[in-house]
Design a protein around this motif. Structure first.
Motif, PDB file in Angstrom:
ATOM      1  N   LEU A 228       0.838  -1.196   0.000  1.00  0.00           N
ATOM      2  CA  LEU A 228       0.000   0.000   0.000  1.00  0.00           C
ATOM      3  C   LEU A 228       0.874   1.247   0.000  1.00  0.00           C
ATOM      4  CD1 LEU A 228      -2.694  -1.059   2.633  1.00  0.00           C
ATOM      5  CD2 LEU A 228      -2.851  -1.173   0.135  1.00  0.00           C
ATOM      6  N   PRO A 229       0.396   2.332  -0.608  1.00  0.00           N
ATOM      7  CA  PRO A 229       1.171   3.580  -0.602  1.00  0.00           C
ATOM      8  C   PRO A 229       1.269   4.143   0.807  1.00  0.00           C
ATOM      9  CG  PRO A 229      -1.033   3.967  -1.444  1.00  0.00           C
ATOM     10  CD  PRO A 229      -0.887   2.477  -1.321  1.00  0.00           C
ATOM     11  N   LYS A 230       2.295   4.927   1.049  1.00  0.00           N
ATOM     12  CA  LYS A 230       2.465   5.541   2.349  1.00  0.00           C
ATOM     13  C   LYS A 230       1.314   6.504   2.619  1.00  0.00           C
ATOM     14  CE  LYS A 230       5.741   8.249   5.101  1.00  0.00           C
ATOM     15  NZ  LYS A 230       7.048   8.957   5.110  1.00  0.00           N
ATOM     16  N   HIS A 231       0.682   6.344   3.763  1.00  0.00           N
ATOM     17  CA  HIS A 231      -0.437   7.222   4.115  1.00  0.00           C
ATOM     18  C   HIS A 231      -0.565   7.283   5.626  1.00  0.00           C
ATOM     19  CE1 HIS A 231      -2.218   3.176   4.115  1.00  0.00           C
ATOM     20  NE2 HIS A 231      -3.128   3.649   4.949  1.00  0.00           N
ATOM     21  N   GLU A 232      -1.268   8.296   6.093  1.00  0.00           N
ATOM     22  CA  GLU A 232      -1.453   8.494   7.532  1.00  0.00           C
ATOM     23  C   GLU A 232      -2.912   8.864   7.800  1.00  0.00           C
ATOM     24  OE1 GLU A 232      -0.216  11.713  11.015  1.00  0.00           O
ATOM     25  OE2 GLU A 232       0.902  11.672   9.123  1.00  0.00           O
ATOM     26  N   LYS A 233      -3.573   8.063   8.609  1.00  0.00           N
ATOM     27  CA  LYS A 233      -4.940   8.376   9.019  1.00  0.00           C
ATOM     28  C   LYS A 233      -4.897   9.182  10.315  1.00  0.00           C
ATOM     29  CE  LYS A 233      -7.232   4.295   7.093  1.00  0.00           C
ATOM     30  NZ  LYS A 233      -8.114   3.148   7.392  1.00  0.00           N
ATOM     31  N   PHE A 234      -5.921  10.001  10.518  1.00  0.00           N
ATOM     32  CA  PHE A 234      -6.004  10.757  11.764  1.00  0.00           C
ATOM     33  C   PHE A 234      -7.460  10.878  12.199  1.00  0.00           C
ATOM     34  CE2 PHE A 234      -5.935  13.730   8.215  1.00  0.00           C
ATOM     35  CZ  PHE A 234      -7.016  14.561   8.468  1.00  0.00           C
ATOM     36  N   HIS A 235      -7.659  11.043  13.480  1.00  0.00           N
ATOM     37  CA  HIS A 235      -9.011  11.162  14.049  1.00  0.00           C
ATOM     38  C   HIS A 235      -8.902  11.978  15.327  1.00  0.00           C
ATOM     39  CE1 HIS A 235     -13.097   9.011  14.952  1.00  0.00           C
ATOM     40  NE2 HIS A 235     -13.148  10.315  15.107  1.00  0.00           N
ATOM     41  N   GLU A 236      -9.528  13.142  15.330  1.00  0.00           N
ATOM     42  CA  GLU A 236      -9.491  14.007  16.498  1.00  0.00           C
ATOM     43  C   GLU A 236     -10.833  14.701  16.661  1.00  0.00           C
ATOM     44  OE1 GLU A 236      -6.968  17.806  18.322  1.00  0.00           O
ATOM     45  OE2 GLU A 236      -6.278  16.798  16.509  1.00  0.00           O
ATOM     46  N   GLY A 237     -11.533  14.396  17.737  1.00  0.00           N
ATOM     47  CA  GLY A 237     -12.850  14.981  17.964  1.00  0.00           C
ATOM     48  C   GLY A 237     -13.823  14.595  16.864  1.00  0.00           C
ATOM     49  N   SER A 238     -14.441  15.592  16.265  1.00  0.00           N
ATOM     50  CA  SER A 238     -15.425  15.344  15.206  1.00  0.00           C
ATOM     51  C   SER A 238     -14.780  15.212  13.833  1.00  0.00           C
ATOM     52  CB  SER A 238     -16.457  16.473  15.174  1.00  0.00           C
ATOM     53  OG  SER A 238     -15.816  17.715  14.894  1.00  0.00           O
TER      54      SER A 238
ATOM     55  N   TRP B  25      -1.874  15.027  -0.378  1.00  0.00           N
ATOM     56  CA  TRP B  25      -3.255  15.460  -0.143  1.00  0.00           C
ATOM     57  C   TRP B  25      -3.614  15.235   1.325  1.00  0.00           C
ATOM     58  CZ3 TRP B  25      -6.586  17.781  -3.553  1.00  0.00           C
ATOM     59  CH2 TRP B  25      -6.214  17.770  -4.912  1.00  0.00           C
ATOM     60  N   THR B  26      -4.389  16.161   1.869  1.00  0.00           N
ATOM     61  CA  THR B  26      -5.004  15.970   3.182  1.00  0.00           C
ATOM     62  C   THR B  26      -6.514  16.033   2.995  1.00  0.00           C
ATOM     63  OG1 THR B  26      -3.137  16.997   4.351  1.00  0.00           O
ATOM     64  CG2 THR B  26      -5.233  16.832   5.537  1.00  0.00           C
ATOM     65  N   ILE B  27      -7.179  14.943   3.316  1.00  0.00           N
ATOM     66  CA  ILE B  27      -8.633  14.836   3.157  1.00  0.00           C
ATOM     67  C   ILE B  27      -9.242  14.774   4.550  1.00  0.00           C
ATOM     68  CG2 ILE B  27     -10.512  13.400   2.287  1.00  0.00           C
ATOM     69  CD1 ILE B  27      -8.484  12.418   0.119  1.00  0.00           C
ATOM     70  N   THR B  28     -10.109  15.726   4.845  1.00  0.00           N
ATOM     71  CA  THR B  28     -10.663  15.855   6.199  1.00  0.00           C
ATOM     72  C   THR B  28     -12.177  15.902   6.151  1.00  0.00           C
ATOM     73  OG1 THR B  28      -8.728  17.194   6.817  1.00  0.00           O
ATOM     74  CG2 THR B  28     -10.603  17.193   8.330  1.00  0.00           C
ATOM     75  N   THR B  29     -12.819  15.071   6.973  1.00  0.00           N
ATOM     76  CA  THR B  29     -14.270  15.135   7.116  1.00  0.00           C
ATOM     77  C   THR B  29     -14.599  15.591   8.531  1.00  0.00           C
ATOM     78  OG1 THR B  29     -14.476  12.811   7.826  1.00  0.00           O
ATOM     79  CG2 THR B  29     -14.610  13.272   5.465  1.00  0.00           C
ATOM     80  N   ASN B  30     -15.669  16.333   8.639  1.00  0.00           N
ATOM     81  CA  ASN B  30     -16.149  16.786   9.948  1.00  0.00           C
ATOM     82  C   ASN B  30     -17.602  16.358  10.098  1.00  0.00           C
ATOM     83  OD1 ASN B  30     -15.261  18.886  12.279  1.00  0.00           O
ATOM     84  ND2 ASN B  30     -17.473  18.984  11.940  1.00  0.00           N
ATOM     85  N   LYS B  31     -17.894  15.608  11.143  1.00  0.00           N
ATOM     86  CA  LYS B  31     -19.260  15.120  11.390  1.00  0.00           C
ATOM     87  C   LYS B  31     -19.679  15.519  12.800  1.00  0.00           C
ATOM     88  CE  LYS B  31     -20.130  10.922   9.841  1.00  0.00           C
ATOM     89  NZ  LYS B  31     -19.961   9.463   9.538  1.00  0.00           N
TER      90      LYS B  31
END
Length: 258
Positions: A4-14, A23-29
């Protein structure tokens, strides 16, 4: 096995997301907007907000070169027709169907004749807030390769974000949401506005965005489709009966061979 390509997931609050290939892809829920937030938004739009307005929800795409592309519920709502004529569009375009529905439920239907497009139909297809050298989306003949997207790949990140929803005074439903999936080869976004006015019509406004990693552009396609309620209903019933027939014949075959 393909690495898999190098990538970093993140999760903070919502917020959650993924960083990959610059690329940085961010969702807010977040929950439905509260009264204070609604009051603030109401100053920016001239129509009443949908029953369920997720004002803090969003999908944002940024990259190292300065691109900032966002799907925002407020920007989507700003594209709803706020004129008196907007409130009559469905009634005029589907006059016969509307008359039949109105006759069945006269007292209720008059509640949705309002001086704005009460169906909350929007042709919103995202907001380009940052670009490289003031570039914008340009018309092109190339289409998103859907066959490529049907190939089985690892899903590195997936999310679905609600932007707004309304039950149209119990006369149907209007929903705007956006989904994203990130694969090793690229990312794909589908924003869909779905409208159902009972006994009158169905409508779909779709925005698709695709980026293949290694290329220097985003592809965006917008489409709008609608059909009379009874035609869709008839097709759905036909498909159901056809499926029921298939199950029945399969059951008979089973009985005859046991």
């Amino acid at each position: 096995m393909t690495s898999l390509p190098k990538h970093e997931k993140f999760h903070e609050g919502s917020q959650q997301g993924i960083k990959i290939y610059g690329w940085t892809i961010t969702t807010n829920k977040s929950p439905i907007s509260n009264s204070r937030e609604i009051e603030k938004v109401q100053k920016e739009v001239s129509i009443p907000l949908p029953e369920m307005f997720f004002g803090n929800n969003s999908l944002k795409l940024t990259n190292d070169y300065g691109i900032l592309f966002e799907f925002s519920p407020l920007d989507a709502l700003k594209m709803v027709d706020a004129t008196a004529e907007g409130g009559e569009k469905v009634k005029v375009a589907y006059s016969e169907e509307w008359k039949k529905k109105s006759a069945k439920n006269h007292e209720h239907i008059k509640d949705v004749i309002k001086p704005y497009d009460w169906t909350y139909t929007t042709s919103y297809s995202g907001t380009l807030k940052g670009s490289v050298d003031d570039q914008v989306f340009e018309k092109a003949t190339d289409r998103i390769d859907m066959e490529k997207l049907r190939k089985i790949e690892d899903i590195l990140f997936y999310d679905e974000i609600d932007l707004f929803e309304d039950e149209l005074a119990d006369n149907g439903t209007a929903i705007l949401n956006v989904k994203i999936r990130v694969m090793p080869s690229g990312f794909y976004i589908l924003q869909r506005f779905f409208l159902r006015v009972d006994e009158v019509l169905f409508r779909l406004n779709d925005t698709r965005v695709y980026h293949e990693f290694g290329t220097e552009y985003l592809q965006m396609e917008y489409s709008s489709r609608e059909e009379q309620y009874n035609k869709i209903k008839a097709v759905s019933i036909y498909k159901f009966l056809k499926h029921l027939k298939h199950l029945f014949l399969t059951f008979l075959f089973y009985l005859e061979n046991t």
